[in-house]
Motif scaffolding. Structure first.
Motif, PDB file in Angstrom:
ATOM      1  N   LEU A 411      35.653  26.733  23.189  1.00 43.27           N
ATOM      2  CA  LEU A 411      36.413  27.951  22.893  1.00 43.27           C
ATOM      3  C   LEU A 411      35.643  29.204  23.320  1.00 43.27           C
ATOM      4  N   ALA A 412      34.324  29.218  23.109  1.00 42.70           N
ATOM      5  CA  ALA A 412      33.523  30.383  23.485  1.00 42.70           C
ATOM      6  C   ALA A 412      33.518  30.588  24.998  1.00 42.70           C
ATOM      7  N   HIS A 413      33.373  29.493  25.768  1.00 43.42           N
ATOM      8  CA  HIS A 413      33.449  29.626  27.222  1.00 43.42           C
ATOM      9  C   HIS A 413      34.821  30.133  27.641  1.00 43.42           C
ATOM     10  N   GLY A 414      35.836  29.702  26.918  1.00 40.16           N
ATOM     11  CA  GLY A 414      37.189  30.171  27.224  1.00 40.16           C
ATOM     12  C   GLY A 414      37.341  31.659  27.021  1.00 40.16           C
ATOM     13  N   GLU A 415      36.532  32.242  26.160  1.00 37.98           N
ATOM     14  CA  GLU A 415      36.564  33.687  25.922  1.00 37.98           C
ATOM     15  C   GLU A 415      35.476  34.410  26.715  1.00 37.98           C
ATOM     16  N   SER A 416      34.752  33.672  27.575  1.00 39.33           N
ATOM     17  CA  SER A 416      33.679  34.232  28.394  1.00 39.33           C
ATOM     18  C   SER A 416      32.557  34.836  27.550  1.00 39.33           C
ATOM     19  N   LEU A 417      32.304  34.231  26.403  1.00 40.43           N
ATOM     20  CA  LEU A 417      31.220  34.665  25.532  1.00 40.43           C
ATOM     21  C   LEU A 417      30.124  33.603  25.585  1.00 40.43           C
ATOM     22  N   THR A 418      29.289  33.702  26.613  1.00 40.66           N
ATOM     23  CA  THR A 418      28.310  32.660  26.918  1.00 40.66           C
ATOM     24  C   THR A 418      27.285  32.481  25.810  1.00 40.66           C
ATOM     25  N   ALA A 419      26.820  33.584  25.216  1.00 43.89           N
ATOM     26  CA  ALA A 419      25.809  33.472  24.165  1.00 43.89           C
ATOM     27  C   ALA A 419      26.363  32.727  22.956  1.00 43.89           C
ATOM     28  N   HIS A 420      27.638  32.978  22.656  1.00 44.36           N
ATOM     29  CA  HIS A 420      28.274  32.232  21.563  1.00 44.36           C
ATOM     30  C   HIS A 420      28.213  30.733  21.860  1.00 44.36           C
ATOM     31  N   ALA A 421      28.588  30.379  23.067  1.00 41.23           N
ATOM     32  CA  ALA A 421      28.608  28.971  23.441  1.00 41.23           C
ATOM     33  C   ALA A 421      27.207  28.362  23.392  1.00 41.23           C
ATOM     34  N   ARG A 422      26.202  29.081  23.955  1.00 40.21           N
ATOM     35  CA  ARG A 422      24.847  28.538  23.994  1.00 40.21           C
ATOM     36  C   ARG A 422      24.271  28.366  22.596  1.00 40.21           C
ATOM     37  N   ALA A 423      24.587  29.297  21.685  1.00 44.80           N
ATOM     38  CA  ALA A 423      24.087  29.195  20.315  1.00 44.80           C
ATOM     39  C   ALA A 423      24.540  27.882  19.673  1.00 44.80           C
ATOM     40  N   ALA A 424      25.776  27.493  19.952  1.00 41.74           N
ATOM     41  CA  ALA A 424      26.271  26.214  19.427  1.00 41.74           C
ATOM     42  C   ALA A 424      25.673  25.042  20.191  1.00 41.74           C
TER      43      ALA A 424
END
Length: 430
Positions: A411-424
């Motif tokens: 979902l984070a990659h879908g919103e282009s929020l890379t740091a969100h995705a990497r944190a998970a």
């Protein structure tokens, strides 16, 4: 009182026009209130003293002249006759008992992978309660605002109340003593709201302001919302009585008077299914008005905003009631509990011919700070829950992080929020 008939082609338009009323959005009032709030925020106690002397006709020299202590409140209680002391304590006890049922408790659960989820309930630290003063004294407002705050666990309750010409009402102050108010400032109006919201050298900033007031108070509460919480923006008091003709006309007439006597802009509405009964109530009102000390206010209220509505049956009556969404709704009918099931929007529902709205105002138990001006469509009475807040609890297990992490990453990659995705993703084993 005006007369309307649901069978008239103009009924809806006429009813809508009668219900339309909101002084708190008056541009001139908003301008005055904005200036007062800004001045109190800038000059603190000095501005508060100046406005109190100007608007309330007092002669305070320092802020200490506007502060009452616990000893002052206890002294006021001691000066009252025993029957009034007993009445205050009885009302406070009943209000406290009712509001204990509303208290929310923290809760948690674990899902299948050991992740803990829940909600932590905590009280507000400090609240401000506004108690109206002027045309009447309202010790009941003190109890209705302070007791649910106590039940919620609020540690500090600051009360503000105007004292026109410096006259302090012992019953109001005694109610503050009984309800456990921490400190009282004898100030009112928009300046009191601003002081509570922003804080001054002497008035502590609160987390939430509750309690009704005039149009200036309502406008001030709207303005400071966001800096602090508020309960609601209250308008003029309202009552809607639904009567099937089985209640003595004198009783219904006095119930209508009980709201009309609050203010010239209060609203009293009676809906019935019998023209003969509506006429009987009007006759009773014509006779009983002679006995009312606040006759001029009642007549102005009923003449300006009062209305009797003739409907075809009780089902139609309930539809109209839901549209009006009144602050107080009396079901003065047979089988009131059954008809109450058809009411979706009302601040408080008073069921049966023996349940006068005035009992709810003082001592029945439920809160009398209620949504007005049709806001019962989306809001509720003041309660213990207004002095509590909720924090979500999330404790993800190692196993849970594997599943939730992948979902969050997508979902984070879908919103282009890379740091969100990497944190998970950092917490994933593969």
């Amino acid at each position: 009182m005006k007369k309307l008939d649901t069978q008239s082609p103009d009924f809806q338009a006429e009813l809508k026009a009668l219900l339309a009323f909101e002084t708190a959005q008056n541009p001139e009032i908003d301008r005055i209130v904005a200036d007062i709030c800004a001045d109190v925020q800038k000059r603190g106690d000095a501005a508060l003293i100046e406005y109190t002397n100007r608007f309330d006709g007092t002669s305070a020299q320092t802020i200490d002249d506007l502060i009452l202590t616990q000893d002052d409140l206890q002294s006021a209680f001691g000066r009252l006759p025993e029957n009034i002391q007993t009445a205050l304590k009885t009302a406070a006890r009943r209000v406290e008992s009712y509001h204990k049922h509303q208290k929310m408790e923290s809760w948690t659960y674990e899902d299948e992978d050991g992740t803990l989820l829940g909600q932590q309930i905590t009280p507000l630290d400090r609240v401000g309660i506004y108690v109206p003063g002027g045309k009447a004294a309202y010790p009941s407002s003190v109890i209705m605002n302070a007791m649910p705050a106590h039940v919620a666990g609020v540690k500090e309750i600051i009360m503000v109340v105007p004292t026109p010409k410096g006259e302090r009402n012992d019953i109001v102050l005694a109610a503050a003593f009984v309800a456990g108010v921490t400190k009282v400032f004898t100030v009112g109006g928009a300046q009191a709201v601003a002081a509570l919201a922003y804080g001054t050298e002497s008035v502590p900033q609160v987390d939430k302001i509750t309690g009704p007031g005039n149009a200036f108070v309502a406008a001030a509460k709207r303005r400071v919302f966001g800096v602090v919480g508020i309960d609601m923006v209250a308008g003029p008091s309202e009552i809607l009585v639904i009567a099937d003709g089985t209640t003595p006309a004198d009783w219904v007439a006095m119930d209508l008077f009980s709201q009309a006597e609050h203010d010239e802009i209060a609203q009293a509405i009676l809906i019935g299914t019998s023209q003969a009964y509506l006429d009987e109530v009007q006759t009773a009102m014509n006779r009983l008005i002679e006995t009312m000390p606040r006759r001029a206010i009642i007549e102005a209220s009923l003449g300006n905003r009062g209305v009797m509505i003739l409907a075809k049956d009780l089902d139609e009556v309930c539809e109209i009631a839901n549209y009006i969404s009144p602050e107080h709704l009396e079901l003065s009918v047979e089988n009131p509990q059954e008809w109450a099931k058809k009411i979706r929007h009302a601040g408080a529902i008073f069921m049966g011919r023996y349940t006068s709205e005035s009992l709810g105002d003082y001592c029945a138990g439920p809160n009398h700070v209620l949504p007005t001006s049709r806001t019962a469509r989306f809001s509720s009475p003041l309660g213990t829950y207004d002095f509590q807040k909720r924090s979500s609890l999330i404790q993800v297990s190692e196993q849970g992080a594997q599943k939730l992490g992948k979902t969050a990453s997508v979902l984070a990659h879908g919103e282009s929020l890379t740091a969100h995705a990497r944190a998970a993703e950092f917490r994933l084993k593969d």
